[in-house]
Design a protein around this motif. Structure first.
Motif: not given
Length: 261
Positions: A74, A107, A112, A127-129
């Motif tokens: 990331y 995750i 993500t 970090m969006t999931f």
């Protein structure tokens, strides 16, 4: 509450409880006491984006037992240059409020989205999931940088639960220009029933050259794991030498046999 002292602004959020309706059931969200300290004269963040509140179109599947998490890479960019770079595997651990048993969610890096902000003294990695997010906020001094705020959320509509936690700590302190590296598992508490498990971690914020990790600073856990076997080996080698030396001494003693009367 804002307190101005010595050119710094301190913000303090008191504990509160928020109750909301989710899938026709009531869920209580507990937020932890947090304190954040930042330099009032620091430069404003650049390339700032806000992580959207995740939708629950895809239901998260929690496992009753932990399994290895995939390692994801990331980054947050300031133009074409990375201001944050992270490579790690992440697992969310929650305690079911009904069964009181722990449940696990790995995750998936491929599902993500990454966003964040780049600043002179503070940068953020979001970090969006599906059904949740994890946010790391990095701070910087003249010599080192570190994570000082960790925030995470997970919504589980099938359970009627919303887990949320925020923790203000000083983690992974690393010299400027170097990267923090830890292959061992590290558990971070963000609330009483909410934890993050990180593994195979390497991360760096600020002063990243050529979008590549700087010199790796090994975590204490990995150092101990590497040093202890060496010490054990040296101890065993020393023991073997002592035993061998004792045998040699004993073999050289004269054997007089029986004496005649």
């Amino acid at each position: 509450l804002l307190i101005l002292a010595g050119g710094h602004v301190t913000s303090q959020t008191t504990a509160k409880t928020i109750t909301m309706e989710l899938t026709n059931r009531t869920t209580t969200l507990h937020t932890a006491n947090t304190r954040a300290l930042r330099n009032a004269t620091s430069a404003p963040a650049r390339n700032k984006t806000t992580a959207p509140w995740p939708t629950a179109s895809i239901q998260p599947t929690l496992s009753p037992k932990p399994t290895p998490a995939a390692t994801g890479v990331y980054s947050v960019k300031n133009g074409s240059a990375d201001c944050i770079k992270a490579s790690l595997g992440l697992t969310i651990i929650v305690q079911n409020s009904k069964t009181k048993k722990y449940e696990y969610l790995n995750i998936d890096p491929n599902a993500t989205q990454t966003s964040g902000s780049c600043g002179t003294w503070q940068s953020t990695l979001n970090m969006t999931f599906h059904s949740g997010f994890i946010r790391f906020t990095f701070g910087k001094t003249a010599d080192v940088y570190y994570i000082y705020v960790i925030e995470a959320s997970l919504r589980v509509p099938s359970e009627g639960s919303l887990y949320y936690g925020i923790e203000t700590v000083r983690l992974f302190s690393t010299p400027i220009g170097s990267s923090f590296k830890c292959l061992s598992k590290q558990t971070i508490n963000v609330d009483s029933n909410f934890q993050l498990l990180a593994v195979n971690t390497q991360l760096q914020a600020f002063d990243i050259v050529g979008n590549q990790f700087g010199k790796a600073e090994e975590c204490a856990v990995d150092r101990h794991k590497r040093v202890i076997p060496v010490l054990v080996g040296l101890s065993l080698a020393g023991l073997v030498v002592i035993v061998a030396f004792t045998c040699v001494i004993c073999s050289r003693k004269p054997n007089r046999g029986y004496e005649h009367i």
